[in-house]
Design a protein around this motif. Structure first.
Motif, PDB file in Angstrom:
ATOM      1  N   PHE A 293       6.587  -7.142  -3.480  1.00 14.69           N
ATOM      2  CA  PHE A 293       6.198  -7.876  -4.690  1.00 14.69           C
ATOM      3  C   PHE A 293       6.904  -9.237  -4.737  1.00 14.69           C
ATOM      4  CE2 PHE A 293       6.234  -3.298  -5.493  1.00 14.69           C
ATOM      5  CZ  PHE A 293       4.914  -3.081  -5.850  1.00 14.69           C
TER       6      PHE A 293
ATOM      7  N   PHE B 188       3.884  -7.600   1.898  1.00 13.00           N
ATOM      8  CA  PHE B 188       2.884  -8.345   1.133  1.00 13.00           C
ATOM      9  C   PHE B 188       2.480  -9.621   1.858  1.00 13.00           C
ATOM     10  CE2 PHE B 188       1.394 -11.374  -2.008  1.00 13.00           C
ATOM     11  CZ  PHE B 188       0.612 -10.603  -2.855  1.00 13.00           C
TER      12      PHE B 188
ATOM     13  N   GLY C  51      -1.126  -8.748   2.082  1.00 11.99           N
ATOM     14  CA  GLY C  51      -1.406  -8.928   0.657  1.00 11.99           C
ATOM     15  C   GLY C  51      -1.254  -7.645  -0.141  1.00 11.99           C
ATOM     16  N   TYR C  52      -2.188  -7.426  -1.076  1.00 12.03           N
ATOM     17  CA  TYR C  52      -2.062  -6.283  -1.985  1.00 12.03           C
ATOM     18  C   TYR C  52      -2.309  -4.943  -1.305  1.00 12.03           C
ATOM     19  CZ  TYR C  52      -1.654  -9.539  -5.851  1.00 12.03           C
ATOM     20  OH  TYR C  52      -1.210 -10.517  -6.696  1.00 12.03           O
ATOM     21  N   TRP C  53      -2.792  -4.949  -0.075  1.00 13.65           N
ATOM     22  CA  TRP C  53      -2.919  -3.689   0.653  1.00 13.65           C
ATOM     23  C   TRP C  53      -1.539  -3.062   0.891  1.00 13.65           C
ATOM     24  CZ3 TRP C  53      -7.055  -0.853   1.103  1.00 13.65           C
ATOM     25  CH2 TRP C  53      -8.316  -1.453   1.072  1.00 13.65           C
TER      26      TRP C  53
ATOM     27  N   PRO D 287       1.384  -2.979  -1.127  1.00 20.54           N
ATOM     28  CA  PRO D 287       1.815  -2.080  -2.209  1.00 20.54           C
ATOM     29  C   PRO D 287       0.837  -0.937  -2.447  1.00 20.54           C
ATOM     30  CG  PRO D 287       1.089  -4.201  -3.094  1.00 20.54           C
ATOM     31  CD  PRO D 287       1.197  -4.368  -1.616  1.00 20.54           C
ATOM     32  N   ALA D 288      -0.459  -1.131  -2.146  1.00 25.52           N
ATOM     33  CA  ALA D 288      -1.437  -0.048  -2.328  1.00 25.52           C
ATOM     34  C   ALA D 288      -1.124   1.109  -1.377  1.00 25.52           C
ATOM     35  CB  ALA D 288      -2.853  -0.565  -2.085  1.00 25.52           C
TER      36      ALA D 288
END
Length: 436
Positions: free
Chosen positions: A32, A96, A100-102, A104-105
């Motif tokens: 993050f 990240f 990218g957002y993958w 934390p997913a």
């Protein structure tokens, strides 16, 4: 039997608490990086941490059902594999800045699997010992799996401490933290091997045989909620302050010292290492005390003393003196031990054998959502909002009041016979197993 239960529990909690420490030190920056402030990044990391707690009751329900039907041994073998694989894969995740957002997913998915497995782990591990233990020393023997928890935490802290010592800060944040997660593959293999050699308790085998032969006694989560709702609620109340106090000490303490005082990470990990070692030594002795003077007075003392901890601990943290910080954390974990050591015996003595795994797992794990998962998030948010530790102290006091009242509602079960508890259950619910 005790050694087998402890080794498996060490493995499970090494991995679970490894995540907690990494969330405090690494994940906020790695997963993050776009957070407005460092505390926002830490809060986001703790929210992914909370996902594991949300999954734990589901794991407790599923594995509790399996454990009451098929046995404790098979269930514990499944949980250790699940948590080992998920933890190893966490060490392989990109950051990240890479995907990218993958990033934390994927972390959230693996954290859910890890929490799901932990949800079934604790009940099986402690019952494997509690159901083998003599009535007069059940709290002592069943406290040993509890003592394995600080050992797992100690190992996780030790690995991260070594990596932070030997690597520059940028390399530790880039890849050094991964080593601790990858090491799970080794210790999972050891834990699984040892668990293949454990045996089921005779009282469980007898209860299962009677249930299969007579078809009169049911088991599982639905049955325990229907027949023993008070026991489930009492288990949750007992767990509430203990769980909150623990995660404030081992997780939020890191946040407070690093965010407020820019305290050295290595020195902080060393302080936790010492405190975990003392915690391990104290827990079995508290279990012995609960066998001697009773479950209730020991647990109640833990709730009362736990309510006082923050009011002297945070001023001790503010001194930034390493020795004083170690002392403050150690005192907190000793207060925690007064509640934690006797939990397996108390909860095992609340439920009959036919639904014991489901009962203790449900009561224990449901509270994790309301207590442990939220404690670091709430404490960090309070610190960010008020720039003071006082609201955090008040939060702990409220939790301890809830647990203290719950203790007063318990009946004292020191020296209770599990067979007599089964017989009482049979008489109460008109089962044909009254001769258990």
């Amino acid at each position: 039997m005790v050694a087998a239960s402890m080794v498996g529990t060490v493995v499970e909690w090494y991995e679970f608490f490894l995540y907690a420490t990494a969330a405090s030190l690494v994940f906020g920056k790695f997963f993050f990086p776009n957070a407005n402030t460092p505390l926002d990044g830490i809060i986001a990391a703790f929210i992914t941490y909370a996902v594991g707690f949300i999954a734990r009751p589901l794991g407790g329900i599923v594995f509790g059902q399996i454990g009451d039907k098929l046995g404790r041994k098979q269930t514990l073998q499944a949980t250790i594999i699940l948590i080992g694989v998920s933890t190893f894969l966490m060490g392989c995740l990109p950051g990240f800045n890479n995907v990218g957002y993958w990033a934390p997913a994927m972390l959230v998915v693996l954290r859910f699997v890890q929490g799901f497995a932990i949800g079934g782990e604790w009940g099986g591990a402690v019952l494997l010992v509690a159901e083998h233990s003599p009535d007069k020393s059940r709290a002592f023997w069943s406290s040993w799996p509890q003592a394995a928890v600080p050992v797992g935490n100690l190992l996780a802290t030790l690995v991260l401490l070594i990596m932070s010592w030997i690597l520059p800060g940028d390399q530790f944040l880039s890849w050094g933290w991964r080593v601790a997660f990858w090491l799970s593959a080794v210790i999972v293999f050891v834990g699984y091997y040892i668990r293949t050699h454990v045996t089921e308790a005779p009282i469980f085998l007898e209860a299962r045989a009677k249930a299969e032969a007579e078809k009169t006694a049911s088991y599982g989560v639905k049955e325990v909620v229907r027949k023993y709702p008070k026991g489930v609620l009492q288990a949750m109340g007992l767990r509430f302050a203990e769980n909150i106090l623990y995660y404030i000490i081992v997780s939020f303490t890191i946040v407070y010292l690093v965010a407020v005082h820019k305290y050295n990470t290595s020195q902080l990990l060393l302080a936790l290492l010492i405190a975990h070692a003392v915690h391990f030594a104290v827990i079995p002795q508290v279990g012995r005390l609960a066998d001697r003077i009773g479950r209730k007075p020991v647990y109640f003392a833990g709730a009362v003393l736990g309510a006082t901890w923050a009011f002297f601990a945070f001023p001790m943290f503010d001194t930034q003196n390493p020795a004083i910080i170690v002392f403050a954390v150690t005192i907190g974990l000793c207060f925690h031990a007064l509640m934690y050591a006797g939990q397996p015996a108390i909860m095992a003595e609340m439920f009959p054998t036919r639904m014991r795994y489901s009962g203790v797992s449900l009561g224990y794990q449901l509270t994790s959502i309301l207590a442990g998962s939220l404690a670091p998030i709430i404490a960090t948010a309070l610190l960010q909002q008020y720039h003071s530790w006082v609201p955090v102290a008040i939060y702990i006091v409220i939790a301890c009041i809830i647990t203290g009242i719950t203790v007063l509602t318990l009946r004292e079960t020191k020296g209770a016979s599990l067979r007599e508890i089964d017989a009482e259950d049979a008489r109460k619910h008109n089962l044909e197993t009254a001769d258990v």
